[in-house]
Design a protein around this motif. Structure first.
Motif, PDB file in Angstrom:
ATOM      1  N   GLN A 273      27.387   7.746  28.243  1.00  0.00           N
ATOM      2  CA  GLN A 273      26.487   6.663  27.855  1.00  0.00           C
ATOM      3  C   GLN A 273      27.238   5.542  27.131  1.00  0.00           C
ATOM      4  O   GLN A 273      28.308   5.756  26.572  1.00  0.00           O
ATOM      5  CB  GLN A 273      25.362   7.166  26.960  1.00  0.00           C
ATOM      6  CG  GLN A 273      25.794   7.977  25.747  1.00  0.00           C
ATOM      7  CD  GLN A 273      26.002   9.425  26.068  1.00  0.00           C
ATOM      8  OE1 GLN A 273      25.201  10.046  26.763  1.00  0.00           O
ATOM      9  NE2 GLN A 273      27.095   9.990  25.587  1.00  0.00           N
ATOM     10  N   THR A 275      26.572   0.996  25.760  1.00  0.00           N
ATOM     11  CA  THR A 275      25.716  -0.193  25.657  1.00  0.00           C
ATOM     12  C   THR A 275      26.541  -1.448  25.919  1.00  0.00           C
ATOM     13  O   THR A 275      27.777  -1.411  25.958  1.00  0.00           O
ATOM     14  CB  THR A 275      25.079  -0.303  24.258  1.00  0.00           C
ATOM     15  OG1 THR A 275      26.107  -0.623  23.300  1.00  0.00           O
ATOM     16  CG2 THR A 275      24.390   0.987  23.853  1.00  0.00           C
ATOM     17  N   ALA A 393      12.554  10.944  31.491  1.00  0.00           N
ATOM     18  CA  ALA A 393      13.093   9.637  31.128  1.00  0.00           C
ATOM     19  C   ALA A 393      14.327   9.807  30.249  1.00  0.00           C
ATOM     20  O   ALA A 393      14.446  10.773  29.483  1.00  0.00           O
ATOM     21  CB  ALA A 393      12.027   8.821  30.404  1.00  0.00           C
ATOM     22  N   SER A 395      15.336   7.606  27.859  1.00  0.00           N
ATOM     23  CA  SER A 395      15.155   7.028  26.531  1.00  0.00           C
ATOM     24  C   SER A 395      14.259   7.905  25.671  1.00  0.00           C
ATOM     25  O   SER A 395      13.431   8.675  26.177  1.00  0.00           O
ATOM     26  CB  SER A 395      14.543   5.632  26.634  1.00  0.00           C
ATOM     27  OG  SER A 395      13.193   5.708  27.062  1.00  0.00           O
ATOM     28  N   GLY A 398      10.602   6.791  26.057  1.00  0.00           N
ATOM     29  CA  GLY A 398       9.957   7.191  27.309  1.00  0.00           C
ATOM     30  C   GLY A 398       9.452   8.619  27.324  1.00  0.00           C
ATOM     31  O   GLY A 398       8.809   9.035  28.289  1.00  0.00           O
ATOM     32  N   HIS A 596      10.451  -2.963  26.187  1.00  0.00           N
ATOM     33  CA  HIS A 596      11.297  -1.904  26.721  1.00  0.00           C
ATOM     34  C   HIS A 596      11.062  -1.797  28.228  1.00  0.00           C
ATOM     35  O   HIS A 596       9.931  -1.577  28.671  1.00  0.00           O
ATOM     36  CB  HIS A 596      10.943  -0.579  26.021  1.00  0.00           C
ATOM     37  CG  HIS A 596      11.672   0.613  26.540  1.00  0.00           C
ATOM     38  ND1 HIS A 596      12.661   1.263  25.823  1.00  0.00           N
ATOM     39  CD2 HIS A 596      11.552   1.321  27.703  1.00  0.00           C
ATOM     40  CE1 HIS A 596      13.104   2.290  26.515  1.00  0.00           C
ATOM     41  NE2 HIS A 596      12.455   2.355  27.665  1.00  0.00           N
ATOM     42  N   GLU A 598      12.637   0.289  31.658  1.00  0.00           N
ATOM     43  CA  GLU A 598      13.514   1.412  31.982  1.00  0.00           C
ATOM     44  C   GLU A 598      13.372   1.834  33.442  1.00  0.00           C
ATOM     45  O   GLU A 598      12.267   1.846  34.002  1.00  0.00           O
ATOM     46  CB  GLU A 598      13.179   2.610  31.077  1.00  0.00           C
ATOM     47  CG  GLU A 598      14.011   3.851  31.336  1.00  0.00           C
ATOM     48  CD  GLU A 598      13.746   4.949  30.323  1.00  0.00           C
ATOM     49  OE1 GLU A 598      14.319   6.052  30.478  1.00  0.00           O
ATOM     50  OE2 GLU A 598      12.969   4.710  29.367  1.00  0.00           O
ATOM     51  N   PHE A 600      15.063   5.067  36.032  1.00  0.00           N
ATOM     52  CA  PHE A 600      15.931   6.230  36.153  1.00  0.00           C
ATOM     53  C   PHE A 600      15.597   6.969  37.448  1.00  0.00           C
ATOM     54  O   PHE A 600      14.509   6.815  38.021  1.00  0.00           O
ATOM     55  CB  PHE A 600      15.795   7.174  34.947  1.00  0.00           C
ATOM     56  CG  PHE A 600      14.542   8.007  34.952  1.00  0.00           C
ATOM     57  CD1 PHE A 600      14.519   9.275  35.526  1.00  0.00           C
ATOM     58  CD2 PHE A 600      13.371   7.529  34.378  1.00  0.00           C
ATOM     59  CE1 PHE A 600      13.368  10.038  35.532  1.00  0.00           C
ATOM     60  CE2 PHE A 600      12.211   8.290  34.376  1.00  0.00           C
ATOM     61  CZ  PHE A 600      12.210   9.551  34.962  1.00  0.00           C
ATOM     62  N   GLY A 614      20.485   6.392  34.745  1.00  0.00           N
ATOM     63  CA  GLY A 614      19.372   5.589  34.257  1.00  0.00           C
ATOM     64  C   GLY A 614      19.853   4.434  33.404  1.00  0.00           C
ATOM     65  O   GLY A 614      20.972   4.446  32.877  1.00  0.00           O
ATOM     66  N   VAL A 615      19.002   3.432  33.263  1.00  0.00           N
ATOM     67  CA  VAL A 615      19.307   2.265  32.440  1.00  0.00           C
ATOM     68  C   VAL A 615      18.013   1.724  31.849  1.00  0.00           C
ATOM     69  O   VAL A 615      16.954   1.796  32.485  1.00  0.00           O
ATOM     70  CB  VAL A 615      20.025   1.170  33.276  1.00  0.00           C
ATOM     71  CG1 VAL A 615      19.131   0.679  34.407  1.00  0.00           C
ATOM     72  CG2 VAL A 615      20.472   0.016  32.389  1.00  0.00           C
ATOM     73  N   PHE A 616      18.083   1.245  30.608  1.00  0.00           N
ATOM     74  CA  PHE A 616      16.926   0.544  30.039  1.00  0.00           C
ATOM     75  C   PHE A 616      17.404  -0.644  29.215  1.00  0.00           C
ATOM     76  O   PHE A 616      18.516  -0.648  28.667  1.00  0.00           O
ATOM     77  CB  PHE A 616      16.014   1.475  29.233  1.00  0.00           C
ATOM     78  CG  PHE A 616      16.644   2.139  28.040  1.00  0.00           C
ATOM     79  CD1 PHE A 616      16.525   1.597  26.764  1.00  0.00           C
ATOM     80  CD2 PHE A 616      17.314   3.348  28.178  1.00  0.00           C
ATOM     81  CE1 PHE A 616      17.058   2.228  25.658  1.00  0.00           C
ATOM     82  CE2 PHE A 616      17.857   3.997  27.081  1.00  0.00           C
ATOM     83  CZ  PHE A 616      17.739   3.432  25.810  1.00  0.00           C
TER      84      PHE A 616
END
Length: 641
Positions: A273, A275, A393, A395, A398, A596, A598, A600, A614-616
Motif C-alpha cells: 500500500q 499514497t 472493501a 478502506s 467502506g 470518499h 472507492e 476494488f 483497490g484504490v480510493f
C-alpha cells in the motif's frame, strides 16, 4: 451476509488486536492532526490511531439462508464442528462479522451477512442436519419385527421368493421389516450385509434348538445354514471386527470429546500500500498548506487465528489471536480518512482479539458474553455486503456505518432475539477497558468509555435487508472512538471534557439479482458535554454497488461513494469548539465536506486464496477545501486455512 466462516463467517472475528491503553490527556483523534500548542506550530503532530483488526470472514459464493447474529464466519464453523459431535440437539446459528455467501430467501430478519461481508452474533437453534447414512444393513428385529409375510406391504403372493420368505419369517423369525413395514426385496446388498443377516438367522435358530423346538427346524435347513455359515465365515469374522473397531472408536471419541469439538481457522493477509504526495492545510484560518502528506510504499502483514469450540452442539466459544505490522497512515497524511480496513499494528506481537461465548437460552434467543470481542460490530447482524477485512472493501470507511464503532467497546454482554422470520433484535453493552479496577473515570465495566445499543433488523421482502441502529455512549475525554472522520468533539487546546452521545443510523441492502446489489447507510450523532453548555452533531453517509461473481464465480467488485463523519454543528462555549479551533474555538460546523470514492475488485484464485487490488480517493481531506485530494492504493492477498 465455504470453508472458513464460524465468524465464521464474517468468518475471522473482529476484536481489539492489542490490550487497550488508559486514556491520556485529551489526545487528538486520528481524524484531525493539529499543533499541540500555539507556540509549536512548526512541530509535526503524530496523533493516536484507533486500530480495528481484521475479522475472519467466511467466503461462500452460494446462496444460503443464515439465521444468525454471529457473523456468518461462525455459522460455517459450527457447521463443520457439528459432524464431530454426538447428536445433542441443534446448533446455534452464528453469523460473522464475517462475510459469507449471498443471502437466502427470508432476508436479514432471520439471516446473517452475505457471502462477501462479515460480522457476529447469535440466533435460534436450527434442526441438526445428519450426515449421509451408510448403505443400509439388513434391518434388526428391534426395528420392526414381523411374524407374517402379509405384514410386509411390498411383498405380494405372486412374488417368486414368497415361499422362502414365509419359511424365514413364520418358522424362524429371521426377517425384520423396515420401520415403514416394507421389505425392499429388490435392494442390492453386499456380502457383508448378507453375512450380518445370516448371523441373525443363526442366532434365531440356535434359540429354537435351545428351547427344545427342534421339530420346527428342518434337517435340510440346518444343512443349508451350515454350508452358508462355512462359506461366509470370513465375512462374519470381519463383521465382528468392524463392530469391535466402531466400539473402540466411539469410546475414544467420548473420552476425548473436547478435542473433537474444537477447530482451528486462520486468515493471513499480505498487503502492499501507499499514497500520493498531497499538500495539507493544518490550520484552516489561513487556507495555506503547511505540510506535505505522503507515505512510503509499504509491504505489511496481518494474521488471525480462531479456535472455535462447541461443548453441546448449540454453543460456541471463540478464542481469537491476532498479530500484524500494518500501522495507520494518519500521522503521515495528517488525517484519518485514508485508513485501510485491514490494519493491525501490534508490531507482530500476538494478542487476544476475541474471547467470547455464545449460547442459546431458548429456540429464538441467544446470548453472547466475553471480555474481548463483544461490541456492536460483532453483535449486530451485518447488512453491508462489502464488509470484510480480508475480502471486502479495502478502506476502513467502506466496512460499515461508522457509528457502530462508537465507544471502542471490547468486553461486555449482548443478545440476539429472532422475533419472527423477517424481524430480529440485537442488543449489546460494551466497555472499552472492562478489566481496569482503578479510576472509575478511566475504565471498568461501568467506567471510562462504554456503549449500549440496539439494532432492529428487518427483511420486508426476500431481496431487501434493513438494519436500524441506536447507540448511547459515554466518553470521558471528548473522543467518540470511531477512528474515521470527525471523531474528536472538542478543540485540542481545551481541557478534557466528558460527553454523552446519542447515535442513530440505518443500513440497507437491495439484492436486485444474484450478481448486482445496491445499498447504503447514514448516521447522525448528538453529543452533550457533561459539565458544559451546548452540543456537537455529526453526520455520515455512504452509497455502494456490489457485483458478486464479476467475470467469474466467487469474485467480487465494489464501488463506494460517501462522506466520512463530519461535524455539522458545534455550539460549545468559545474555546471548546473543534471546527474553528485555529480561530479561537468559536461555535460553528465544518465549512467544507470530504468525499470518499472507492473502487476494488477481489479475484478469488481458489477456495483459499484471493487477490484484491483497490484504490480510493478522498476529496477535501479532513473536510478542508484547501487540502489536495488524497489517493490511497493497495494490493491485498488473503490466505484462508
Amino acid at each position: 451476509m465455504s470453508d472458513i466462516g464460524l465468524l465464521m463467517a464474517g468468518v475471522l472475528t473482529a476484536g481489539q488486536a492489542f490490550p487497550p491503553k488508559l486514556p491520556e490527556q485529551p489526545l487528538l483523534d486520528s481524524d484531525n492532526v493539529v499543533q499541540q500548542s500555539k507556540q509549536s506550530e512548526a512541530k509535526k503532530i503524530v496523533p493516536p490511531t484507533q486500530i480495528t483488526p481484521p475479522e475472519l470472514i467466511q467466503p461462500d459464493a452460494s446462496l444460503q439462508t443464515v439465521q444468525s447474529a454471529l457473523k456468518p464466519e461462525h455459522q460455517n464453523i459450527l457447521n463443520k464442528i457439528r459432524e464431530k459431535i454426538p447428536s445433542q440437539g441443534s446448533f446455534v446459528q452464528v453469523g460473522d462479522k464475517g462475510n459469507k455467501g449471498n443471502k437466502g430467501d427470508k432476508g436479514a430478519g432471520d439471516r446473517g451477512q452475505g457471502e462477501f461481508t462479515s460480522s457476529s452474533s447469535l440466533s435460534s437453534p436450527t434442526p441438526r442436519i445428519p450426515p449421509s447414512p451408510p448403505p443400509p444393513l439388513p434391518p434388526s428385529p428391534e426395528m420392526s419385527q414381523v411374524t407374517s409375510v402379509s405384514q410386509l406391504d411390498d411383498v405380494q403372493p405372486s412374488d417368486w421368493a414368497i415361499g422362502a420368505l414365509q419359511s424365514l419369517v413364520e418358522r424362524y423369525g429371521c426377517i425384520a421389516g423396515y420401520p415403514n413395514r416394507t421389505y425392499l426385496g429388490n435392494t442390492a446388498i453386499n456380502r457383508y450385509e448378507f453375512a450380518a443377516g445370516l448371523q441373525h438367522c443363526l442366532e434365531q435358530i440356535n434359540k429354537l434348538i435351545t428351547n427344545n423346538t427342534a421339530n420346527t427346524v428342518k434337517d435340510e435347513d440346518l444343512i443349508k445354514l451350515q454350508r452358508l455359515q462355512t462359506e461366509f465365515q470370513a465375512e462374519l469374522k470381519q463383521v465382528e471386527q468392524r463392530v469391535d473397531n466402531l466400539e473402540s472408536q466411539t469410546s475414544e471419541i467420548q473420552a476425548n470429546q473436547f478435542s473433537t469439538t474444537t477447530r482451528l481457522f486462520g486468515q493471513a493477509i499480505f498487503s502492499l500500500q501507499g499514497t500520493n504526495s498531497a499538500d495539507v492545510d493544518l490550520f484552516p484560518r489561513d487556507k495555506v498548506p503547511e505540510r506535505k502528506a505522503e507515505t512510503n510504499l509499504t509491504f505489511a502483514n496481518s494474521v488471525q487465528l480462531t479456535l472455535a469450540t462447541s461443548f453441546t452442539g448449540q454453543d460456541l466459544l471463540l478464542t481469537g489471536l491476532s498479530s500484524g505490522n500494518l500501522n495507520s497512515s494518519a500521522s503521515s497524511v495528517f488525517n484519518n480518512m485514508g485508513r485501510l480496513g485491514f490494519e493491525s499494528n501490534t508490531n507482530n506481537d500476538l494478542y487476544i482479539s476475541d474471547l467470547s461465548y455464545r449460547f442459546p437460552v431458548s429456540d429464538n434467543l441467544g446470548i453472547i458474553v466475553g471480555t474481548v470481542g463483544v461490541n456492536p460490530t460483532n453483535t449486530f447482524r451485518g447488512i453491508n455486503p462489502l464488509e470484510g477485512t480480508g475480502e471486502g472493501a479495502i478502506s476502513l470507511l467502506g466496512q460499515r456505518n461508522p457509528i457502530l464503532a462508537i465507544g471502542n467497546g471490547t468486553g461486555g454482554v449482548g443478545f440476539d432475539w429472532q422475533i419472527s422470520d423477517r424481524l430480529s433484535l440485537q442488543g449489546v453493552y460494551s466497555a472499552e477497558i472492562p478489566s481496569f479496577p482503578g479510576n472509575i473515570q478511566a475504565g471498568g465495566l461501568f467506567g471510562g468509555r462504554y456503549t449500549a445499543g440496539a439494532q432492529l433488523t428487518v427483511a420486508p421482502t426476500n431481496n431487501i435487508d434493513v438494519g436500524v441502529h441506536y447507540l448511547f455512549s459515554h466518553s470521558p475525554d471528548g473522543l467518540l472512538g470511531t477512528g474515521i472522520g470527525d471523531a474528536q468533539l472538542i478543540s485540542p487546546f481545551a481541557p478534557a471534557t466528558a460527553f454523552n452521545t446519542h447515535a442513530v443510523g440505518a443500513t440497507v441492502t437491495w439484492r436486485i439479482n444474484p450478481n448486482f446489489n445496491l445499498g447504503g447507510w447514514g448516521g447522525w450523532t448528538h453529543s452533550n458535554p457533561v459539565n458544559l453548555s451546548g452540543s456537537v452533531e455529526t453526520t455520515n453517509w455512504m452509497v455502494f454497488a456490489a457485483f458478486p461473481n464479476l467475470l467469474r464465480s466467487g469474485n467480487l467488485g465494489g464501488i463506494l461513494v460517501g462522506q466520512p463523519p463530519k461535524i455539522t454543528s458545534s455550539s460549545l462555549p468559545e474555546g471548546f469548539n473543534f471546527p474553528n479551533f485555529s480561530e479561537g474555538g468559536t461555535a460553528g460546523g465544518r465549512d467544507a465536506t470530504s468525499l470518499h470514492v472507492e473502487l476494488f475488485y477481489r479475484a478469488q484464485l481458489n477456495d483459499n486464496i484471493s487477490l484484491t487490488p483497490g484504490v480510493f480517493v478522498i476529496f477535501n481531506p479532513d473536510h478542508n477545501a484547501a487540502n489536495d485530494p488524497l489517493v490511497v492504493g493497495a494490493l491485498r492477498a488473503t490466505f484462508r486455512f
